[in-house]
Design a protein around this motif. Structure first.
Motif, PDB file in Angstrom:
ATOM      1  N   SER A  86     -55.025  26.315 -20.238  1.00  0.00           N
ATOM      2  CA  SER A  86     -54.720  27.654 -20.750  1.00  0.00           C
ATOM      3  C   SER A  86     -54.616  28.592 -19.558  1.00  0.00           C
ATOM      4  O   SER A  86     -54.964  28.228 -18.430  1.00  0.00           O
ATOM      5  CB  SER A  86     -55.809  28.130 -21.699  1.00  0.00           C
ATOM      6  N   ASP A  87     -54.182  29.815 -19.822  1.00  0.00           N
ATOM      7  CA  ASP A  87     -54.072  30.768 -18.720  1.00  0.00           C
ATOM      8  C   ASP A  87     -55.426  31.022 -18.065  1.00  0.00           C
ATOM      9  O   ASP A  87     -55.520  31.125 -16.842  1.00  0.00           O
ATOM     10  CB  ASP A  87     -53.402  32.065 -19.166  1.00  0.00           C
ATOM     11  N   LYS A  88     -56.484  31.084 -18.856  1.00  0.00           N
ATOM     12  CA  LYS A  88     -57.818  31.332 -18.289  1.00  0.00           C
ATOM     13  C   LYS A  88     -58.276  30.161 -17.407  1.00  0.00           C
ATOM     14  O   LYS A  88     -58.840  30.368 -16.329  1.00  0.00           O
ATOM     15  CB  LYS A  88     -58.846  31.590 -19.391  1.00  0.00           C
ATOM     16  N   LEU A  90     -56.264  28.012 -15.900  1.00  0.00           N
ATOM     17  CA  LEU A  90     -55.387  28.000 -14.724  1.00  0.00           C
ATOM     18  C   LEU A  90     -55.799  29.071 -13.720  1.00  0.00           C
ATOM     19  O   LEU A  90     -55.797  28.821 -12.501  1.00  0.00           O
ATOM     20  CB  LEU A  90     -53.931  28.185 -15.158  1.00  0.00           C
ATOM     21  N   GLU A  91     -56.176  30.247 -14.205  1.00  0.00           N
ATOM     22  CA  GLU A  91     -56.632  31.310 -13.312  1.00  0.00           C
ATOM     23  C   GLU A  91     -57.926  30.910 -12.595  1.00  0.00           C
ATOM     24  O   GLU A  91     -58.100  31.179 -11.407  1.00  0.00           O
ATOM     25  CB  GLU A  91     -56.806  32.610 -14.082  1.00  0.00           C
ATOM     26  N   ARG A 133     -49.333  27.352 -10.216  1.00  0.00           N
ATOM     27  CA  ARG A 133     -48.509  28.562 -10.325  1.00  0.00           C
ATOM     28  C   ARG A 133     -47.313  28.323 -11.257  1.00  0.00           C
ATOM     29  O   ARG A 133     -46.923  29.210 -12.022  1.00  0.00           O
ATOM     30  CB  ARG A 133     -48.031  29.018  -8.957  1.00  0.00           C
ATOM     31  N   LEU A 136     -48.508  28.388 -14.900  1.00  0.00           N
ATOM     32  CA  LEU A 136     -48.773  29.774 -15.290  1.00  0.00           C
ATOM     33  C   LEU A 136     -47.465  30.543 -15.515  1.00  0.00           C
ATOM     34  O   LEU A 136     -47.347  31.317 -16.459  1.00  0.00           O
ATOM     35  CB  LEU A 136     -49.583  30.486 -14.206  1.00  0.00           C
ATOM     36  N   GLU A 139     -45.259  29.741 -19.065  1.00  0.00           N
ATOM     37  CA  GLU A 139     -45.739  30.366 -20.306  1.00  0.00           C
ATOM     38  C   GLU A 139     -45.302  29.631 -21.569  1.00  0.00           C
ATOM     39  O   GLU A 139     -44.814  30.241 -22.524  1.00  0.00           O
ATOM     40  CB  GLU A 139     -45.296  31.832 -20.377  1.00  0.00           C
ATOM     41  N   ARG A 149     -50.461  23.802 -23.287  1.00  0.00           N
ATOM     42  CA  ARG A 149     -51.124  25.084 -23.039  1.00  0.00           C
ATOM     43  C   ARG A 149     -51.685  25.579 -24.357  1.00  0.00           C
ATOM     44  O   ARG A 149     -50.942  25.955 -25.260  1.00  0.00           O
ATOM     45  CB  ARG A 149     -50.135  26.126 -22.495  1.00  0.00           C
TER      46      ARG A 149
END
Length: 187
Positions: A86-88, A90-91, A133, A136, A139, A149
């Motif tokens: 997920s974005d979280k 991946l961050e 990257r 992310l 999307e 994702r």
């Protein structure tokens, strides 16, 4: 095959350009020192502990590789995460990759084989960062076959049936993400 292609390209370049390039010896010496630094680091600090794998002053290439694999597996949709991310996640993975990039300065090599492994790890780190990257940037989910994702569970072919490329600027440390269309070739 890649070595053969690179060799032929090098010979072609030499034949096309003829004259030897002007090279600054100070630049060569600086690159040589940077490349050999892991050997120097090991020699300098190997006596700090009785076990060469456990040392507060450096990290061995195998340990570095395991850390990189664990970050990618857990945060970038690896097998232990069942290819989900997920974005979280991946961050957080990007944050951990930044810490690992800092630790690359402390890579140490006992011999030439480990020196090669040190630099392979550095190259893998850049590839890992490009991969995270790209996920992310995209999307969407690209499943089956790639990753899921959980924050963007659907495939979005209207917007993302495209190639995602990235370019790294070594002078600024910045990444450029590029979306390129798929070009269909018909016969």
């Amino acid at each position: 095959a890649e070595g053969r292609i690179a060799g032929k390209a090098a010979i072609s370049y030499i034949l096309d350009n003829g004259a030897a390039p002007e090279i600054d010896q100070a630049e060569i010496d600086a690159l040589k020192a940077e490349i050999l630094k892991p050997l120097d680091t090991f020699e300098e600090f190997k006596g700090a502990t009785t076990d060469p794998d456990i040392n507060p002053n450096y990290i061995r290439p195998t340990q570095y590789m395991y850390r990189l694999q664990k970050i990618m597996d857990e945060y970038a949709g690896g097998v232990s995460a069942q290819f989900k991310t997920s974005d979280k996640l991946l961050e957080k993975g990007m944050e951990l990759l930044a810490y690992l990039k800092e630790d690359a300065e402390k890579l140490a090599a006992m011999n030439l084989h480990e020196l090669m492994r040190c630099w392979e790890n550095v190259h893998r780190l850049y590839q890992a960062e490009a991969h995270v990257r790209s996920i992310l940037f995209r999307e969407e989910t690209r499943w089956p076959g790639y990753y899921f994702r959980s924050d963007k569970p659907s495939m979005d072919n209207d917007n993302w049936l495209a190639f995602c490329n990235c370019k790294y600027d070594r002078n600024t440390g910045e990444w450029e993400m590029i979306k390129r269309p798929v070009k269909y070739i018909t016969q």
